[in-house]
Scaffold this active site. Structure first.
Site, mmCIF file in Angstrom:
data_model
loop_
_atom_site.group_PDB
_atom_site.id
_atom_site.type_symbol
_atom_site.label_atom_id
_atom_site.label_comp_id
_atom_site.label_asym_id
_atom_site.label_seq_id
_atom_site.Cartn_x
_atom_site.Cartn_y
_atom_site.Cartn_z
ATOM 1 N N ILE A 230 0.799 -1.090 0.049
ATOM 2 C CA ILE A 230 0.032 0.044 -0.209
ATOM 3 C C ILE A 230 0.710 1.119 -0.005
ATOM 4 C CG2 ILE A 230 -1.672 1.130 1.136
ATOM 5 C CD1 ILE A 230 -2.617 -1.502 2.313
ATOM 6 N N PRO A 231 1.099 1.831 -1.260
ATOM 7 C CA PRO A 231 2.117 2.704 -1.375
ATOM 8 C C PRO A 231 2.171 4.069 -0.935
ATOM 9 C CG PRO A 231 1.052 2.516 -3.349
ATOM 10 C CD PRO A 231 0.410 1.585 -2.320
ATOM 11 N N CYS A 232 2.006 4.095 0.437
ATOM 12 C CA CYS A 232 1.945 5.653 1.211
ATOM 13 C C CYS A 232 3.037 6.597 0.978
ATOM 14 C CB CYS A 232 1.703 5.419 2.711
ATOM 15 S SG CYS A 232 2.671 4.373 3.567
ATOM 16 N N HIS A 233 4.118 5.809 0.526
ATOM 17 C CA HIS A 233 5.146 6.900 0.343
ATOM 18 C C HIS A 233 4.939 7.888 -0.976
ATOM 19 C CE1 HIS A 233 6.008 3.422 -2.194
ATOM 20 N NE2 HIS A 233 6.891 4.222 -3.016
ATOM 21 N N ARG A 234 3.841 7.419 -1.713
ATOM 22 C CA ARG A 234 3.321 8.228 -3.080
ATOM 23 C C ARG A 234 2.590 9.237 -2.864
ATOM 24 N NH1 ARG A 234 3.134 2.511 -6.426
ATOM 25 N NH2 ARG A 234 5.298 2.152 -6.291
#
Length: 189
Positions: free
Chosen positions: A142-146
């Protein structure tokens, strides 16, 4: 109780070119992902302090594939994690909507907390979206860094290394956040 040979829950610590990372899974899917740390022991401690993480290290085939994908991502390859099964039992509907919207962001694609909230059907809740992402149990998948703050600022990041880790992950995906380096600004054209 299942015989030991058939247990499908477990955990693994893997060494990547950017540090040691860890994953834990249940019978339903991935339940934890720990972003890079300097030592195997630190990752192991982080994983095992969470409820539901099994001490087993037996790896089903999807976990073997996920480990290879994480190592490829860490080496700079464009990897799509949307097919990874994720077990989010106990997560409320708001966070599920935010996580689902975040999973739709591709490699190198960013958005803001406010825009993600809107995409998830919760317009006007950027702070709550940030809090939900701060509780994300499986960053990268779940790419929360994006997700960036308003105005393209880096925003917070709850993983080890904080915003610096977020910025490094985005740079690995070809995304620059912030002003250009001084060397680029010195050109006279």
């Amino acid at each position: 109780m299942k015989p030991t040979s058939q247990i499908t829950a477990g955990h693994a610590v893997l060494e990547t070119v950017i540090g040691f990372m860890g994953i834990a899974w249940s019978e339903k899917g991935l339940i934890r992902l720990c972003l890079p740390e300097r030592s195997r022991e630190a990752v192991e401690r982080r994983l095992l302090r969470h409820p539901g993480v099994s001490a087993s290290t037996n790896q089903p085939s999807w976990v073997v594939e996920l480990i290879a994908s994480i190592k490829a991502y860490a080496a700079g390859e464009d990897v799509d994690f949307t097919g990874v099964p994720v077990d989010l039992d106990g997560v409320d509907d708001f966070r599920l909507a935010i996580y689902d919207a975040a999973r739709k962001l591709g490699f190198g694609e960013t958005t803001t907390y406010g825009e993600l909230a809107k995409r998830a059907g919760h317009a006007g809740l950027p702070r709550e979206t940030g809090a939900a992402l701060g509780a994300n149990p499986v960053p990268l998948v779940i790419p929360c860094h994006r997700i960036l703050a308003a105005g393209g600022k880096i925003g917070g990041f709850s993983a080890p290394g904080g915003s610096a880790t977020k910025e490094k992950m985005l740079a690995m995906e070809g995304v620059r956040v912030g002003p250009p380096p001084a060397a680029q600004a010195s050109f006279g054209f």
